[in-house]
Design a protein around this motif. Structure first.
Motif, PDB file in Angstrom:
ATOM      1  N   SER A 270       8.331   0.794  -0.780  1.00 46.25           N
ATOM      2  CA  SER A 270       7.094   1.409  -1.312  1.00 46.25           C
ATOM      3  C   SER A 270       6.204   0.255  -1.660  1.00 46.25           C
ATOM      4  O   SER A 270       6.227  -0.715  -2.480  1.00 46.25           O
ATOM      5  CB  SER A 270       7.423   2.162  -2.624  1.00 46.25           C
ATOM      6  N   ALA A 271       5.141   0.239  -0.718  1.00 45.43           N
ATOM      7  CA  ALA A 271       3.989  -0.968  -0.936  1.00 45.43           C
ATOM      8  C   ALA A 271       3.679  -0.719  -2.577  1.00 45.43           C
ATOM      9  O   ALA A 271       3.342   0.304  -2.915  1.00 45.43           O
ATOM     10  CB  ALA A 271       3.075  -0.645  -0.091  1.00 45.43           C
ATOM     11  N   PHE A 272       3.483  -1.748  -3.182  1.00 45.14           N
ATOM     12  CA  PHE A 272       3.028  -1.791  -4.515  1.00 45.14           C
ATOM     13  C   PHE A 272       1.503  -1.302  -4.513  1.00 45.14           C
ATOM     14  O   PHE A 272       0.928  -2.332  -4.027  1.00 45.14           O
ATOM     15  CB  PHE A 272       3.346  -2.949  -5.382  1.00 45.14           C
ATOM     16  N   SER A 273       1.180  -0.182  -5.282  1.00 42.92           N
ATOM     17  CA  SER A 273      -0.196   0.058  -5.240  1.00 42.92           C
ATOM     18  C   SER A 273      -0.626   0.008  -6.642  1.00 42.92           C
ATOM     19  O   SER A 273       0.173  -0.014  -7.506  1.00 42.92           O
ATOM     20  CB  SER A 273      -0.346   1.517  -4.616  1.00 42.92           C
ATOM     21  N   PRO A 274      -1.995  -0.341  -6.729  1.00 40.35           N
ATOM     22  CA  PRO A 274      -2.647  -0.618  -7.832  1.00 40.35           C
ATOM     23  C   PRO A 274      -2.311   0.791  -8.848  1.00 40.35           C
ATOM     24  O   PRO A 274      -2.482   1.743  -8.517  1.00 40.35           O
ATOM     25  CB  PRO A 274      -4.053  -0.964  -7.749  1.00 40.35           C
ATOM     26  N   ILE A 275      -1.645   0.320 -10.159  1.00 33.39           N
ATOM     27  CA  ILE A 275      -1.465   1.549 -10.954  1.00 33.39           C
ATOM     28  C   ILE A 275      -2.429   1.634 -11.928  1.00 33.39           C
ATOM     29  O   ILE A 275      -3.174   0.362 -12.565  1.00 33.39           O
ATOM     30  CB  ILE A 275      -0.026   1.675 -11.593  1.00 33.39           C
TER      31      ILE A 275
ATOM     32  N   ALA B  17      -5.144  -3.952  -2.856  1.00 28.38           N
ATOM     33  CA  ALA B  17      -4.631  -2.767  -1.943  1.00 28.38           C
ATOM     34  C   ALA B  17      -3.195  -2.812  -1.621  1.00 28.38           C
ATOM     35  O   ALA B  17      -2.820  -3.971  -1.433  1.00 28.38           O
ATOM     36  CB  ALA B  17      -5.512  -2.774  -0.570  1.00 28.38           C
ATOM     37  N   PRO B  18      -2.511  -1.935  -1.630  1.00 31.62           N
ATOM     38  CA  PRO B  18      -1.016  -1.857  -1.070  1.00 31.62           C
ATOM     39  C   PRO B  18      -0.884  -2.538  -0.111  1.00 31.62           C
ATOM     40  O   PRO B  18      -1.662  -2.190   1.109  1.00 31.62           O
ATOM     41  CB  PRO B  18      -0.703  -0.308  -1.236  1.00 31.62           C
ATOM     42  N   PRO B  19       0.023  -3.423   0.251  1.00 33.95           N
ATOM     43  CA  PRO B  19       0.345  -4.050   1.473  1.00 33.95           C
ATOM     44  C   PRO B  19       0.973  -3.029   2.558  1.00 33.95           C
ATOM     45  O   PRO B  19       1.943  -3.314   2.949  1.00 33.95           O
ATOM     46  CB  PRO B  19       1.191  -5.040   1.285  1.00 33.95           C
TER      47      PRO B  19
ATOM     48  N   PRO C  40      -7.731  -7.417   1.137  1.00 35.58           N
ATOM     49  CA  PRO C  40      -8.747  -7.380  -0.001  1.00 35.58           C
ATOM     50  C   PRO C  40      -8.706  -5.876  -0.551  1.00 35.58           C
ATOM     51  O   PRO C  40      -8.477  -5.053   0.470  1.00 35.58           O
ATOM     52  CB  PRO C  40      -9.991  -7.822   0.653  1.00 35.58           C
ATOM     53  N   ALA C  41      -9.307  -5.509  -1.471  1.00 37.42           N
ATOM     54  CA  ALA C  41      -9.208  -4.493  -2.170  1.00 37.42           C
ATOM     55  C   ALA C  41     -10.024  -3.424  -1.280  1.00 37.42           C
ATOM     56  O   ALA C  41      -9.854  -2.175  -1.315  1.00 37.42           O
ATOM     57  CB  ALA C  41      -9.818  -4.282  -3.465  1.00 37.42           C
ATOM     58  N   GLN C  42     -10.853  -3.795  -0.543  1.00 38.22           N
ATOM     59  CA  GLN C  42     -11.630  -3.085   0.439  1.00 38.22           C
ATOM     60  C   GLN C  42     -10.845  -2.226   1.272  1.00 38.22           C
ATOM     61  O   GLN C  42     -11.167  -0.967   1.364  1.00 38.22           O
ATOM     62  CB  GLN C  42     -12.261  -3.905   1.544  1.00 38.22           C
ATOM     63  N   THR C  43      -9.694  -2.261   1.539  1.00 35.14           N
ATOM     64  CA  THR C  43      -8.812  -1.520   2.293  1.00 35.14           C
ATOM     65  C   THR C  43      -8.628  -0.159   1.735  1.00 35.14           C
ATOM     66  O   THR C  43      -8.570   0.844   2.105  1.00 35.14           O
ATOM     67  CB  THR C  43      -7.410  -2.170   2.815  1.00 35.14           C
ATOM     68  N   ALA C  44      -8.166  -0.583   0.314  1.00 36.78           N
ATOM     69  CA  ALA C  44      -7.699   0.603  -0.465  1.00 36.78           C
ATOM     70  C   ALA C  44      -9.079   1.620  -0.702  1.00 36.78           C
ATOM     71  O   ALA C  44      -8.924   2.607  -0.748  1.00 36.78           O
ATOM     72  CB  ALA C  44      -7.475  -0.036  -1.861  1.00 36.78           C
ATOM     73  N   LEU C  45     -10.318   0.902  -0.710  1.00 32.08           N
ATOM     74  CA  LEU C  45     -11.607   1.482  -1.005  1.00 32.08           C
ATOM     75  C   LEU C  45     -11.954   2.491   0.422  1.00 32.08           C
ATOM     76  O   LEU C  45     -12.295   3.395   0.098  1.00 32.08           O
ATOM     77  CB  LEU C  45     -12.690   0.733  -1.325  1.00 32.08           C
ATOM     78  N   THR C  46     -11.913   1.708   1.574  1.00 31.84           N
ATOM     79  CA  THR C  46     -12.273   2.594   2.475  1.00 31.84           C
ATOM     80  C   THR C  46     -11.059   3.394   3.217  1.00 31.84           C
ATOM     81  O   THR C  46     -11.322   4.333   4.143  1.00 31.84           O
ATOM     82  CB  THR C  46     -12.515   1.447   3.828  1.00 31.84           C
ATOM     83  N   GLY C  47      -9.983   3.142   2.902  1.00 25.47           N
ATOM     84  CA  GLY C  47      -8.819   4.012   3.106  1.00 25.47           C
ATOM     85  C   GLY C  47      -7.943   3.664   4.239  1.00 25.47           C
ATOM     86  O   GLY C  47      -7.055   3.038   3.985  1.00 25.47           O
ATOM     87  N   GLU C  48      -8.364   3.886   5.342  1.00 30.68           N
ATOM     88  CA  GLU C  48      -7.219   3.670   6.609  1.00 30.68           C
ATOM     89  C   GLU C  48      -7.127   2.287   6.901  1.00 30.68           C
ATOM     90  O   GLU C  48      -7.938   1.306   6.541  1.00 30.68           O
ATOM     91  CB  GLU C  48      -7.686   4.555   7.436  1.00 30.68           C
TER      92      GLU C  48
ATOM     93  N   ALA D   5      -4.579   5.730  -3.370  1.00 38.17           N
ATOM     94  CA  ALA D   5      -4.714   4.446  -3.011  1.00 38.17           C
ATOM     95  C   ALA D   5      -4.187   4.183  -1.703  1.00 38.17           C
ATOM     96  O   ALA D   5      -4.224   3.310  -1.070  1.00 38.17           O
ATOM     97  CB  ALA D   5      -3.961   3.318  -3.837  1.00 38.17           C
ATOM     98  N   ARG D   6      -3.701   5.393  -0.909  1.00 36.99           N
ATOM     99  CA  ARG D   6      -3.567   5.189   0.489  1.00 36.99           C
ATOM    100  C   ARG D   6      -3.825   6.319   1.296  1.00 36.99           C
ATOM    101  O   ARG D   6      -2.682   7.227   1.632  1.00 36.99           O
ATOM    102  CB  ARG D   6      -1.915   4.752   0.391  1.00 36.99           C
ATOM    103  N   VAL D   7      -5.112   6.567   1.359  1.00 41.84           N
ATOM    104  CA  VAL D   7      -5.404   7.643   2.359  1.00 41.84           C
ATOM    105  C   VAL D   7      -5.030   7.347   3.799  1.00 41.84           C
ATOM    106  O   VAL D   7      -5.491   6.327   4.243  1.00 41.84           O
ATOM    107  CB  VAL D   7      -6.950   7.522   2.134  1.00 41.84           C
TER     108      VAL D   7
END
Lengths: 410, 484
Positions: free
Chosen positions: A254-259, A270-272, A401-409, B214-216
């Motif tokens: 499980s990719a560690f995602s920001p909690i 962003a989760p790797p 960067p956190a950008q991936t988490a924000l844009t999603g895919e 966080a994972r869309v």
């Protein structure tokens, strides 16, 4: 607090557990009474926008917890809102959801309240009520608490289709830093207890089908990736050892995602997700393709830009091309783009005719990927370097960067 | 060319195909004509020939299984294909099914896969709604299968929901289970199906909560749950909202974790007057705007106690009641602290009591102001006040209550639960101790744990009391202790 609010808090708290499998158990049905069935194949009843399936009602009994594991949203020092279901509430929710065909069953976990035995007993109460009072034949996955006494773990195996204990982090040192109350030796000790019971029950059932079942869908575990600096070789070595020594069905990464309300000891980004994906690919290579951990982690971490099998092939050009009309199963499994099922199909087909490229197209083999590595009656590659565009060297950021988490895919 | 007329279901096809095969008709000599409605098929061959044909046809068992499913496919070409494969299996190619790349086998496998997928999706996506019908509870679902699979799939639902009474309505066929037997009726329009259910709201709540924003990965979702099914899945109603909010929910998580939302220049170390007078310091702190917390708090809550108190207690930050009263540790945590101090034999009036952060940080939840943990920037901005207090009071013993106070004085390396109860030498005081914050005792899950944690807390304070009693440096300390 009303039920809806509790459900939203306790489902939210449960979503960091990746497993949602409902497969691999014994076949049951409710024609002689009760409710529900299992066929051995899992069913995903819905999908959420994170691409994950909803197969089981996955909730915590409570998110109060006396432990202080830093990666966990429910740790005692977190400011998250707390809630607690009564066992009857979980039983009713499960039955109501099941009757409407929303779910295959229940995945129940819990924060540790009072002490491990008390908590395990609460979890067992839910499973016991479902199985005994409601004749529930659907799937039950129980999260087991390694510190709980063996009698309780044994009872859990009687009600559950699957048991799981999370190793959480790949190395004992990681656990010491982030989860001081957890201990890898104790976790693996509990896994051994479960594994022995599973093996014993299987042997008894071969003698007599009426012998009691014990966790027929086996046990699984989960590791959090990216919360500590452990490299992919450490992670996969741990996984391989878990598969070998405890016969685990699955290790989930499980990719560690920001909690929310995270501890400052954790990387915050962003989760790797790409890394998580590569680890699953490597996991499959180890379990089904005959790869050793050391073979695919020569450079300690898996490459992020290409999959681990292709990376291995590019490092070992002498092995290729592989003649699909002659090569052994083991060798064909090493060809990038050929999966286990297609390799077995090729073995069946070539008893009757020589393979051509057309045949591969009909097997839906990714042609551009495999062609540099194979020969067939009508194809033989030039040198691998010329046909296969080796991706240019590029150091990808392990933690986007956190950008991936924000844009999603990805 | 022979035209074969038969009812388009597997059993019928199997019967006539055996006869056609026995008659030696090659695939290109037969035209398969589907017979709809109730008129009986014409028997072309006599009974004896049928029996004979049955005995002679030998095919792999897997072919029968595949054929049963392919017969449910909507394509009109399926009968022709099935017969061609049957012909080849019985005319010199018994291994044909192993050659998965053969064009006929490939086509057969493709159709089989389509039907199996449809069967699987029906098992997954049927959603029952509960209705009262003739005084009994029925569960009714509406589903639109891609192929003719209702009868093929009904036994699965019977085995699973044998204890319920249910109907699955589709445009082609409807399946019903009354608790004893399965029955089938003709298709109905969607309007026959119920439109609501009492549990659906909870299901939507679950669906929205189990999703990790966080994972869309919407492609992965749509690959498995194609849009054509969305109309009949209640949970998809909240999909647009979930997707719309996902980026902001993730951003919020990141922000809340490290308060990076606010630019760093909003946080300055507080400008503290160069004075050791607590009155001067207190007055100056009232107007502190070093970090943004002053905006939402009622007032600065400064420390209080005797100027040269031998003991200084540092908490986290004022709570709701402290914020209103303007005094440290007067709320529930403060009362618990008083009790614990008394139990340890320490007189609170003789201690200087303050907080690491002097303004109340909170988030609105309903009508309440919910405590929020101060971030590292807020702690850093407020530290000069704490340092000034330490310099003015010069306590002989410093007790840090909880992680925030410990972080402020000792840095982020310390862990409360690991390091509690031990004497540490700090920059400000040779006898510094970390222990838990009294509010953590209030958060304990049950009475038993609370009792245990409380005792441990008092134990730490008793260590403090013993340290205070030692010394003999003047009467101050003697006066400080309540009769031990």
């Amino acid at each position: 607090m009303d039920l809806e609010r509790k459900l939203s808090i306790l489902a939210d708290a449960a979503k960091y557990d990746a497993s949602c499998a409902s497969s691999g158990t014994t076949a049951r049905n409710s024609r002689a009474g009760g409710m529900g069935s299992t066929t051995g194949a899992g069913i995903c009843h819905s999908y959420t926008p994170d691409g994950r399936c909803v197969s089981l009602l996955k909730v915590l009994l409570t998110n109060y917890c006396i432990y202080d594991c830093l990666y966990c949203i429910n740790r005692v020092s977190s400011g998250v809102q707390r809630a607690r279901f009564t066992p009857d509430e979980v039983v009713k929710l499960t039955m109501d959801f099941y009757r409407r065909n929303y779910i295959e069953g229940l995945f129940l976990s819990s924060g540790i309240i009072r002490n491990p035995d008390y908590t395990m007993e609460q979890v067992l109460q839910v499973a016991r009520k479902l199985r005994q009072e409601h004749g529930f034949k659907g799937y039950i996955h129980l999260k087991t608490i390694p510190e709980a006494s063996p009698e309780l773990i044994e009872e859990a195996g009687r009600w559950a289709d699957r048991l799981s204990i999370n190793v959480e982090l790949p190395t004992p040192a990681d656990l010491d830093v982030l989860a001081p109350e957890k201990n890898l030796t104790r976790i693996r000790g509990a896994m051994t207890v479960i594994e022995r019971k599973i093996t014993q029950s299987k042997a008894e059932r071969r003698e007599s089908p009426k012998a009691p079942v014990f966790s027929p869908a086996g046990q699984s575990t989960q590791m959090i990736v990216g919360a500590t600096p452990a490299d992919d070789r450490a992670i996969l070595t741990q996984a391989a050892s878990l598969y070998r020594e405890h016969k685990l069905r699955r290790v989930y990464y499980s990719a560690f995602s920001p909690i929310p309300d995270a501890s400052s000891k954790l990387p915050l980004q962003a989760p790797p997700l790409v890394r998580e994906h590569r680890l699953y690919q490597a996991d499959w290579l180890i379990r089904f393709y005959g790869f050793e951990v050391s073979e695919i982690t020569e450079s300690r971490n898996l490459p992020l830009d290409i999959d681990p099998k292709l990376a291995w092939a590019l490092r070992h050009p002498a092995v290729f091309p592989v003649d699909l009309n002659r090569a052994s199963r083991e060798l064909m499994l090493r060809v990038p783009g050929l999966g286990v099922r297609n390799v077995d199909r090729i073995l069946a087909i070539r008893r009757w005719h020589k393979l051509r490229l057309d045949d591969l197209t009909r097997l839906h083999v990714p042609m551009r990927k495999v062609m540099p590595f194979i020969t067939t009656v009508d194809h033989s590659p030039h040198r691998i370097e010329r046909t296969m565009r080796i991706p240019e060297e590029r150091q990808l950021d392990l933690f986007d960067p956190a950008q991936t988490a924000l844009t999603g895919e990805l | 060319m022979r035209q074969i007329t038969f009812a388009p279901v597997f059993r019928e096809w199997q019967r006539v195909a055996r006869e056609v095969l026995a008659g030696g008709l090659a695939p290109n000599e037969v035209v398969w004509e589907e017979l709809h409605g109730e008129q009986p098929g014409l028997g072309m061959f006599d009974e004896a020939a049928t029996q004979q044909a049955k005995a002679r046809v030998r095919v792999p068992r897997s072919f029968v299984e595949i054929a049963k499913r392919v017969a449910c496919h909507r394509s009109a070409r399926r009968w022709d294909l099935l017969y061609r494969v049957l012909w080849r299996l019985t005319h010199g190619e018994p291994h044909l099914l192993e050659v998965t790349v053969d064009p006929d086998v490939y086509e057969l496998a493709r159709m089989d896969k389509a039907v199996r997928r449809d069967v699987h999706k029906m098992r997954a996506f049927v959603r029952f709604r509960e209705v009262a019908h003739d005084g009994e509870t029925w569960f009714i679902a509406w589903f639109e299968p891609a192929h003719h699979i209702v009868e093929l799939n009904a036994p699965f639902f019977r085995d699973r929901f044998a204890g319920m009474r249910w109907s699955i309505l589709t445009p082609d066929r409807c399946a019903h289970w009354d608790g004893r037997m399965l029955s089938f009726t003709d298709g109905v329009p969607r309007s026959e199906a119920p439109v609501e259910d009492r549990v659906e709201a909870l299901w939507l709540t679950y669906y929205g909560s189990i999703f990790n924003p966080a994972r869309v990965k919407t492609h992965a979702m749509q690959a498995e749950m194609p849009k054509k099914y969305w109309r009949d899945l209640p949970e998809t109603a909240i999909l647009p909202a979930l997707l719309r909010e996902a980026p902001s929910r993730t951003a919020e998580m990141i922000v809340r974790s490290r308060s990076k939302a606010a630019p760093a220049d909003e946080f300055h170390p507080a400008p503290v007057p160069d004075s050791t007078s607590l009155t001067t310091l207190r007055k100056a702190a009232l107007g502190c705007t070093a970090c943004p917390l002053y905006r939402n708090a009622t007032q600065t809550v400064f420390g209080e106690g005797p100027k040269h108190a031998p003991l200084m207690l540092v908490g986290e930050q004022p709570g709701d009641q402290e914020d209103r009263a303007g005094r440290a540790f007067v709320g529930p945590a403060g009362q618990l602290l008083n009790r614990a101090l008394a139990d340890a034999g320490i007189d609170r009036d003789q201690a200087y009591v303050t907080n690491a952060v002097k303004h109340f940080k909170w988030e609105p939840r309903g009508k309440r102001r919910l405590h929020a943990k101060p971030g590292s920037r807020e702690i850093a901005a407020c530290r000069p006040w704490l340092e000034a207090e330490l310099a003015a009071v010069k306590p002989r013993v410093l007790v840090l209550l909880g992680g925030t106070a410990a972080q402020s004085v000792l840095g982020s390396k310390v862990r409360v639960l690991r390091d509690r109860g031990q004497w540490i030498e700090s920059e400000y005081c040779a006898r510094t101790m970390i222990t838990v914050h009294p509010s953590s005792l209030l958060r304990a899950p049950d009475g038993e744990a609370r009792e245990k944690n409380y005792e441990a807390f008092v134990e730490d304070l008793k260590t403090v009391a013993r340290e205070l009693a030692k010394s003999g440096r003047g009467d101050r300390c003697q006066a400080f202790l309540i009769d031990p």
